[in-house]
Design a protein around this motif. Structure first.
Motif, PDB file in Angstrom:
ATOM      1  N   GLY A  98      24.855  76.703  46.711  1.00  0.00           N
ATOM      2  CA  GLY A  98      26.077  75.905  46.578  1.00  0.00           C
ATOM      3  C   GLY A  98      25.995  74.553  47.267  1.00  0.00           C
ATOM      4  N   PHE A  99      24.845  74.253  47.930  1.00  0.00           N
ATOM      5  CA  PHE A  99      24.694  72.945  48.581  1.00  0.00           C
ATOM      6  C   PHE A  99      24.216  71.901  47.583  1.00  0.00           C
ATOM      7  CE2 PHE A  99      24.171  75.338  52.696  1.00  0.00           C
ATOM      8  CZ  PHE A  99      25.285  74.785  53.301  1.00  0.00           C
ATOM      9  N   ALA A 100      24.614  70.658  47.831  1.00  0.00           N
ATOM     10  CA  ALA A 100      24.219  69.549  46.965  1.00  0.00           C
ATOM     11  C   ALA A 100      22.802  69.086  47.300  1.00  0.00           C
ATOM     12  CB  ALA A 100      25.207  68.406  47.152  1.00  0.00           C
ATOM     13  N   ALA A 101      22.288  68.194  46.421  1.00  0.00           N
ATOM     14  CA  ALA A 101      20.908  67.713  46.570  1.00  0.00           C
ATOM     15  C   ALA A 101      20.675  67.053  47.937  1.00  0.00           C
ATOM     16  CB  ALA A 101      20.605  66.732  45.445  1.00  0.00           C
ATOM     17  N   ALA A 102      21.648  66.296  48.417  1.00  0.00           N
ATOM     18  CA  ALA A 102      21.452  65.579  49.683  1.00  0.00           C
ATOM     19  C   ALA A 102      21.263  66.545  50.850  1.00  0.00           C
ATOM     20  CB  ALA A 102      22.641  64.660  49.950  1.00  0.00           C
ATOM     21  N   GLU A 103      21.961  67.685  50.795  1.00  0.00           N
ATOM     22  CA  GLU A 103      21.815  68.692  51.854  1.00  0.00           C
ATOM     23  C   GLU A 103      20.440  69.344  51.770  1.00  0.00           C
ATOM     24  OE1 GLU A 103      23.829  69.683  54.469  1.00  0.00           O
ATOM     25  OE2 GLU A 103      24.762  67.779  53.933  1.00  0.00           O
ATOM     26  N   LEU A 104      19.999  69.610  50.543  1.00  0.00           N
ATOM     27  CA  LEU A 104      18.658  70.174  50.363  1.00  0.00           C
ATOM     28  C   LEU A 104      17.612  69.176  50.875  1.00  0.00           C
ATOM     29  CD1 LEU A 104      16.747  72.340  49.238  1.00  0.00           C
ATOM     30  CD2 LEU A 104      17.100  71.399  46.947  1.00  0.00           C
TER      31      LEU A 104
END
Ligand code: COA
Ligand code: AMP
Length: 639
Positions: A152-158
């Motif tokens: 559920g995390f967005a690309a920036a968090e990844l």
């Protein structure tokens, strides 16, 4: 009451707890006998480099061997290890321990082919499919350090996690399934790799039926193709103190903290927890209805049940809507589940959808003996509802990503202590808990303070933060010397029962997920029209808490406030992810602050929730709070 594992005498909670306190070395070496070692430890704890403590420093073992191979060797090869049930895709199948052994051995061989060696990091960004568990265990088999990132995390968090742990390989899938939509993982992964400084050498992509992702030449390889011809690797011998995984969790800023887990201490504590806390024996079916992206999923979907020789249920669905609020009962019936572990929010969702639990009539849940709850405060209404409808003990227990197993619980396999509503019960062996005032002085019964655990922490608790020993000391060990600061506040009653009341930092808990308000504020502040902002957690009947943004616009902002709010919500969802559940913003003229400039978030949260609050003595301008109250009332709070 059961016989104490390893030492052969009948015991009750107090004697077990006292034994661990009086001679923790003997206690944990005894518990370590429940694990297969290549080199059994002769020393329990190495404190030479305190405050960095290391469990079983001379022990050597492999966690995957303990979770898989040893059960095959003991004749459990045909027993189900993973029971996969995915109502969201209409798929269900099982993997036996023998099949899991082969799958993890080939996965480890595949990783080695792509250049992964012991100690290298591997990110796992996967939905709830058996391959995700195979990937975790396959990394453990090779001694590669996995870091699972929640879908559920967005690309920036990844991207932040890629840069922090610098994986050689990323394991992902083409998509995940949410009730109302398909989540395309691959574009998120591609975007994250574009954003990150560090670039992984290889991405292994599991193509699911619903979406076939396009692969990047020279970097991406399809899961089955990657495995073709891979050697089956035996478990690699590792030091007990070698890292098993890194799991990122929210702190006070936008930079997540990489909680490190070791191999030996983790295996010993989790193996101990299964019979003693959960009263679960080898061969029984254990179901943690969580996600492998969270610590509950790491510990009680993957590692603990398998290390203990149980079958674990991997559930890809939601408590409601897949297809209805009877799905939990169906899973319990179909798979003979003995223990269910989930977050209170899941039961609040079921209770709301089917208040009389009518759907329960269609199922036989007589296999169920316990419901365990954790991840957020368990409200008495939900506990009572679950007790009445299920007719089994409902056990609240309290723990954190940092510890990996419960700090406080009601240990069903040792002694079923009386349940006190609102309390996760008593300290588990190895956790010496004090309630401290601001100066670090221990408080007495019923006095509210910061909850801290005396050092050294028991096995499985974090030895450090990945690549940031200084941050580990600063964040957890500095405010109260000699203690680990949990970040939770609460009190203990005269019987030793803990009550967890609030966080002492800017962390909020949304549907059992931990979120940093500081992280959300950092994103909001990036909106060009937002001059100042604060995020608070407000009470929510379903999710426990929801984030609420308060923003002040620049005086020359040309856009209508409503437009800015919508853009700001989108910004948070695109940068942090949908898991933030960030949907509410209110525009205000100014933020309430102390004279030294500290934003009064806690006061605003109390006003929003309409609970008693006192005017802070240090407030800069008390009138602002009237304005805030009016603004909050306009969106349905502070009433
Ligand atoms: N991948 C992609 N997106 C995800 C996701 C995943 N693995 N998990 C959740 N999301 C999305 C959801 O689709 C939702 O998006 P939306 O708001 O745009 O619809 C958003 O993230 C928030 O998810 P969640 O907080 O889970 O809310 P929900 O409304 O989808 O479901 C519950 C509410 C109560 C049913 C759900 O939170 C739940 O099952 N909780 C069980 C407990 C649990 O898992 N606890 C974790 C620690 S024990
Ligand atoms: P996480 O690390 O995401 O598991 O979140 C841990 C935090 O969730 C704890 O520090 C508490 O604030 C909260 N928490 C977990 N379990 C409980 C519980 N049983 N009761 C109250 N709060 C809990």
């Amino acid at each position: 009451m059961m016989t104490d594992h390893g030492s052969g005498y009948a015991c009750v909670y107090a004697s077990v707890y006292e034994k661990a306190l009086a001679d923790s070395g003997a206690f944990w070496l005894d518990a370590a006998a429940g694990i297969d070692w290549v080199t059994p430890p002769t020393t329990a704890l190495d404190s030479q480099n305190a405050p960095f403590h290391r469990w079983f420093p001379d022990g050597e073992m492999n966690t995957c061997h303990n979770a898989v191979d040893r059960h095959v060797a003991a004749g459990r090869g045909d027993q189900n290890a993973i029971i996969y049930d995915s109502p969201i895709t209409g798929t269900a199948y099982n993997l036996t321990f023998a099949e899991l052994q082969q799958a993890t051995a080939r996965f480890a061989g595949m990783l080695r082919r792509y250049g992964v060696r012991t100690g290298d990091r591997v990110i796992i960004y996967m939905p709830m499919i058996p391959e995700a568990v195979v990937a975790m265990l396959g990394c453990a088999r090779l001694g590669a350090v996995h870091s699972v990132v929640f879908g559920g995390f967005a690309a920036a968090e990844l991207a932040k996690r890629i840069d922090d742990c610098q994986p050689k390989v990323i394991i992902s899938a083409s998509c995940g399934h949410e009730p109302n939509r398909i989540v395309d993982y691959k574009p998120l992964l591609d975007e994250a790799i574009t954003l990150s400084q560090h670039k992984p050498g290889t991405c292994v992509i599991y193509q699911r039926e619903a979406v076939i992702a396009s692969l990047v030449d020279g970097r991406d390889v399809e899961w089955h193709a990657a495995h073709e011809g891979a050697e089956e690797l035996a478990p690699v011998t590792l030091k007990s103190t070698d890292p098993l995984y890194i799991l990122y969790t929210s702190g006070t800023t936008g930079q997540p903290k990489g909680v490190v887990r070791d191999n030996g201490g983790h295996a010993v504590a989790l193996n101990w927890s299964m019979p003693h806390i959960y009263d679960t024996q080898p061969g029984e079916v254990y179901w943690a209805a969580s996600d492998i992206g969270w610590v509950v999923g790491h510990s009680y979907i993957t590692y603990a049940p398998l290390i203990a020789g149980c079958s674990t249920v991997l559930f890809e669905g939601k408590p409601i809507g897949t297809p209805d609020a009877g799905v939990f009962w169906r899973i319990i019936q179909d798979h003979n589940v003995k223990v269910l572990f989930t977050a209170p929010t899941a039961f609040r969702a079921i209770k709301r959808a089917d208040p009389a639990a009518e759907l329960l009539q269609h199922y036989d849940i007589s296999s169920l003996e316990y419901l365990f709850l954790a991840g957020e405060r368990a409200d008495p209404d939900t506990i009572i509802w679950a007790q009445e409808k299920l007719g089994v003990p409902v056990i609240d227990h309290w723990w954190q990503t940092e510890t990996g197993w419960s700090i406080c619980a009601n240990p069903m396999g040792i002694e079923a202590l009386p349940v006190k509503l609102g309390s996760p019960s008593v300290a588990m062996p190895g956790y010496e808990i004090d309630i401290l005032d601001d100066a670090g002085k221990p408080l007495g019964p019923d006095e509210l303070g910061a909850i801290a655990v005396k050092l050294p922490l028991p096995p499985s608790c974090l030895p450090t933060i990945w690549g940031a020993d200084d941050a580990f000391v600063e964040k957890y060990l500095t405010n109260f010397p000699g203690y680990y600061e949990t970040g939770d506040a609460g009190y203990r009653d005269a019987d030793g029962y803990l009550y967890i009341m609030a966080r002492t930092d800017d962390v909020i808990n949304v549907a059992g997920h931990r979120l940093s308000t500081g992280q959300l504020e950092e994103v909001l502040a990036d909106h060009p029209d937002v001059a100042e902002c604060a995020v608070i957690g407000v009470a929510d009947d379903l999710k426990g808490q929801l984030p609420l943004g308060l923003i002040c616009l620049y005086p020359n902002c040309a856009k209508p406030a409503r437009e800015v709010c919508a853009e700001a919500v989108d910004l948070v969802k695109s940068r942090v992810g949908r898991v933030s559940a960030f949907n509410q913003i209110v525009v205000i003229d100014r933020l309430p602050k102390t004279r030294s400039g500290k934003v009064l978030r806690a006061t605003m949260a109390k006003i929003a929730d309409n609970v008693d609050w006192t005017m802070p003595a240090t407030i800069d301008d008390p009138v602002i709070l009237d304005e805030i109250t009016t603004a909050l009332q306009s969106i349905g709070y502070a009433k």
